[in-house]
Write a protein that holds these residues in place. Structure first.
Motif, PDB file in Angstrom:
ATOM      1  N   PHE A 228       0.836  -1.196   0.000  1.00  0.00           N
ATOM      2  CA  PHE A 228       0.000   0.000   0.000  1.00  0.00           C
ATOM      3  C   PHE A 228       0.876   1.253   0.000  1.00  0.00           C
ATOM      4  N   GLN A 229       1.921   1.211   0.828  1.00  0.00           N
ATOM      5  CA  GLN A 229       2.787   2.392   0.920  1.00  0.00           C
ATOM      6  C   GLN A 229       3.500   2.673  -0.409  1.00  0.00           C
ATOM      7  N   GLN A 230       3.994   1.628  -1.033  1.00  0.00           N
ATOM      8  CA  GLN A 230       4.666   1.820  -2.333  1.00  0.00           C
ATOM      9  C   GLN A 230       3.699   2.413  -3.364  1.00  0.00           C
ATOM     10  N   LEU A 231       2.478   1.896  -3.382  1.00  0.00           N
ATOM     11  CA  LEU A 231       1.491   2.387  -4.349  1.00  0.00           C
ATOM     12  C   LEU A 231       1.136   3.843  -4.065  1.00  0.00           C
ATOM     13  N   GLN A 232       1.159   4.184  -2.782  1.00  0.00           N
ATOM     14  CA  GLN A 232       0.824   5.555  -2.410  1.00  0.00           C
ATOM     15  C   GLN A 232       1.938   6.533  -2.799  1.00  0.00           C
ATOM     16  N   GLU A 233       3.140   5.995  -2.919  1.00  0.00           N
ATOM     17  CA  GLU A 233       4.283   6.854  -3.252  1.00  0.00           C
ATOM     18  C   GLU A 233       4.502   6.982  -4.765  1.00  0.00           C
ATOM     19  N   SER A 234       3.485   6.672  -5.550  1.00  0.00           N
ATOM     20  CA  SER A 234       3.644   6.833  -7.000  1.00  0.00           C
ATOM     21  C   SER A 234       3.761   8.316  -7.334  1.00  0.00           C
ATOM     22  N   ALA A 235       4.193   8.587  -8.557  1.00  0.00           N
ATOM     23  CA  ALA A 235       4.426   9.978  -8.986  1.00  0.00           C
ATOM     24  C   ALA A 235       3.183  10.847  -8.795  1.00  0.00           C
ATOM     25  N   GLU A 236       2.006  10.232  -8.946  1.00  0.00           N
ATOM     26  CA  GLU A 236       0.770  11.011  -8.892  1.00  0.00           C
ATOM     27  C   GLU A 236       0.198  11.122  -7.482  1.00  0.00           C
ATOM     28  N   GLY A 237       0.737  10.319  -6.533  1.00  0.00           N
ATOM     29  CA  GLY A 237       0.318  10.405  -5.143  1.00  0.00           C
ATOM     30  C   GLY A 237      -1.179  10.289  -4.908  1.00  0.00           C
ATOM     31  N   PRO A 238      -1.747   9.093  -5.147  1.00  0.00           N
ATOM     32  CA  PRO A 238      -3.190   8.952  -4.915  1.00  0.00           C
ATOM     33  C   PRO A 238      -3.544   9.152  -3.442  1.00  0.00           C
ATOM     34  N   PRO A 239      -4.631   9.877  -3.150  1.00  0.00           N
ATOM     35  CA  PRO A 239      -5.072  10.029  -1.762  1.00  0.00           C
ATOM     36  C   PRO A 239      -5.360   8.655  -1.133  1.00  0.00           C
ATOM     37  N   THR A 240      -5.097   8.525   0.159  1.00  0.00           N
ATOM     38  CA  THR A 240      -5.232   7.244   0.864  1.00  0.00           C
ATOM     39  C   THR A 240      -6.596   6.590   0.651  1.00  0.00           C
ATOM     40  N   ASN A 241      -7.661   7.341   0.872  1.00  0.00           N
ATOM     41  CA  ASN A 241      -8.999   6.760   0.764  1.00  0.00           C
ATOM     42  C   ASN A 241      -9.285   6.271  -0.643  1.00  0.00           C
ATOM     43  N   LEU A 242      -8.826   7.052  -1.620  1.00  0.00           N
ATOM     44  CA  LEU A 242      -9.042   6.681  -3.012  1.00  0.00           C
ATOM     45  C   LEU A 242      -8.299   5.387  -3.341  1.00  0.00           C
ATOM     46  N   LEU A 243      -7.030   5.312  -2.945  1.00  0.00           N
ATOM     47  CA  LEU A 243      -6.240   4.114  -3.229  1.00  0.00           C
ATOM     48  C   LEU A 243      -6.874   2.895  -2.569  1.00  0.00           C
ATOM     49  N   SER A 244      -7.270   3.064  -1.328  1.00  0.00           N
ATOM     50  CA  SER A 244      -7.899   1.970  -0.591  1.00  0.00           C
ATOM     51  C   SER A 244      -9.170   1.492  -1.293  1.00  0.00           C
ATOM     52  N   GLY A 245     -10.000   2.431  -1.708  1.00  0.00           N
ATOM     53  CA  GLY A 245     -11.252   2.079  -2.392  1.00  0.00           C
ATOM     54  C   GLY A 245     -11.015   1.398  -3.721  1.00  0.00           C
ATOM     55  N   ARG A 246     -10.040   1.909  -4.483  1.00  0.00           N
ATOM     56  CA  ARG A 246      -9.772   1.326  -5.800  1.00  0.00           C
ATOM     57  C   ARG A 246      -9.204  -0.089  -5.671  1.00  0.00           C
ATOM     58  N   LEU A 247      -8.328  -0.314  -4.684  1.00  0.00           N
ATOM     59  CA  LEU A 247      -7.778  -1.655  -4.502  1.00  0.00           C
ATOM     60  C   LEU A 247      -8.887  -2.641  -4.132  1.00  0.00           C
ATOM     61  N   LYS A 248      -9.803  -2.192  -3.290  1.00  0.00           N
ATOM     62  CA  LYS A 248     -10.927  -3.045  -2.894  1.00  0.00           C
ATOM     63  C   LYS A 248     -11.759  -3.418  -4.135  1.00  0.00           C
ATOM     64  N   LYS A 249     -12.051  -2.415  -4.953  1.00  0.00           N
ATOM     65  CA  LYS A 249     -12.848  -2.655  -6.156  1.00  0.00           C
ATOM     66  C   LYS A 249     -12.104  -3.594  -7.124  1.00  0.00           C
ATOM     67  N   LEU A 250     -10.801  -3.367  -7.270  1.00  0.00           N
ATOM     68  CA  LEU A 250     -10.010  -4.210  -8.177  1.00  0.00           C
ATOM     69  C   LEU A 250      -9.967  -5.655  -7.694  1.00  0.00           C
ATOM     70  N   MET A 251      -9.960  -5.850  -6.371  1.00  0.00           N
ATOM     71  CA  MET A 251      -9.996  -7.218  -5.837  1.00  0.00           C
ATOM     72  C   MET A 251     -11.373  -7.842  -6.063  1.00  0.00           C
ATOM     73  N   GLU A 252     -12.421  -7.072  -5.848  1.00  0.00           N
ATOM     74  CA  GLU A 252     -13.777  -7.588  -6.085  1.00  0.00           C
ATOM     75  C   GLU A 252     -13.961  -8.014  -7.547  1.00  0.00           C
ATOM     76  N   GLN A 253     -13.306  -7.283  -8.441  1.00  0.00           N
ATOM     77  CA  GLN A 253     -13.434  -7.577  -9.872  1.00  0.00           C
ATOM     78  C   GLN A 253     -12.479  -8.665 -10.347  1.00  0.00           C
ATOM     79  N   GLY A 254     -11.651  -9.145  -9.435  1.00  0.00           N
ATOM     80  CA  GLY A 254     -10.720 -10.212  -9.800  1.00  0.00           C
ATOM     81  C   GLY A 254      -9.538  -9.751 -10.619  1.00  0.00           C
ATOM     82  N   LEU A 255      -9.201  -8.469 -10.550  1.00  0.00           N
ATOM     83  CA  LEU A 255      -8.043  -7.961 -11.294  1.00  0.00           C
ATOM     84  C   LEU A 255      -6.797  -7.932 -10.416  1.00  0.00           C
TER      85      LEU A 255
END
Lengths: 124, 124
Positions: B45-72
């Motif tokens: 999570f920390q590495q993903l948060q440190e990307s060049a674009e710096g996704p906000p914590t809540n957004l990253l958390s929500g997107r990862l959850k959705k990506l897991m639900e979708q099987g990606l």
């Protein structure tokens, strides 16, 4: 931040080409408008509004404005009083065809969506 | 509405494969998370948060959850107390590589973004 000569002056999130493309096209509607202009012979505001997904009026209007500002879409009046416009893709807009095809193939394979062959029979 | 066996039960806007793909991936962030998992060796999570674009914590958390639900995306704990997860793309997630490349090439040609060669030298 380096820009190629044909890019609009714009603040991008990062130097990443994917992030920049998503800054322009990363939403649920823009590429559907481009799809309709590219493949489905929809060129007036009303035709675009009657797409399968039925974009809300304000949204469609805003996206067309943004696409024109970005040089992906151009328009010409085809009627006066009241003035009505015909929307067309520019060469820059047409250059998105490969991306549209990839999105379609992926959605067909993984999400059970229809397959459309540009120039062929419509199965959309 | 027909679904392929490997799609999740989900309400899509239309039968169009492009619309369905955009229902999942049509935002400014999801494909950047997939980019980082695919090419840039970012798996916590920390590495993903440190990307060049710096996704906000809540957004990253929500997107990862959705990506897991979708099987990606899938995750495995790599540490306990506190539990920490390592995120990886599934085969379905990796199948998006062609779309990422196309978005990159387009953004490089039209928006002056960097060019990254997976497995080659990084110019991102």
């Amino acid at each position: 931040m380096a820009h190629s000569p044909n890019s609009n002056a714009q603040d991008f999130r990062s130097a990443c080409s994917i992030a920049r493309t998503l800054d322009l096209l990363g939403d649920k509607w823009t590429l559907l408008i481009i799809r309709d202009l590219m493949w489905h012979g929809k060129h007036t505001f009303q035709q675009l509004q009657e797409s399968a997904e039925g974009p809300p009026t304000n949204l469609l209007s805003g996206r067309l404005k943004k696409l024109m500002e970005q040089g992906l879409v151009k328009r010409e009046p085809y009627q006066e009083r009241p003035v009505r416009y015909r929307y067309e893709l520019t060469d820059k807009g047409r250059s998105l065809e490969g991306i549209l095809k990839d999105l379609m193939v992926w959605g067909h394979e993984h999400l059970g969506g229809g397959f459309y062959e540009p120039g062929g029979s419509k199965t959309l």
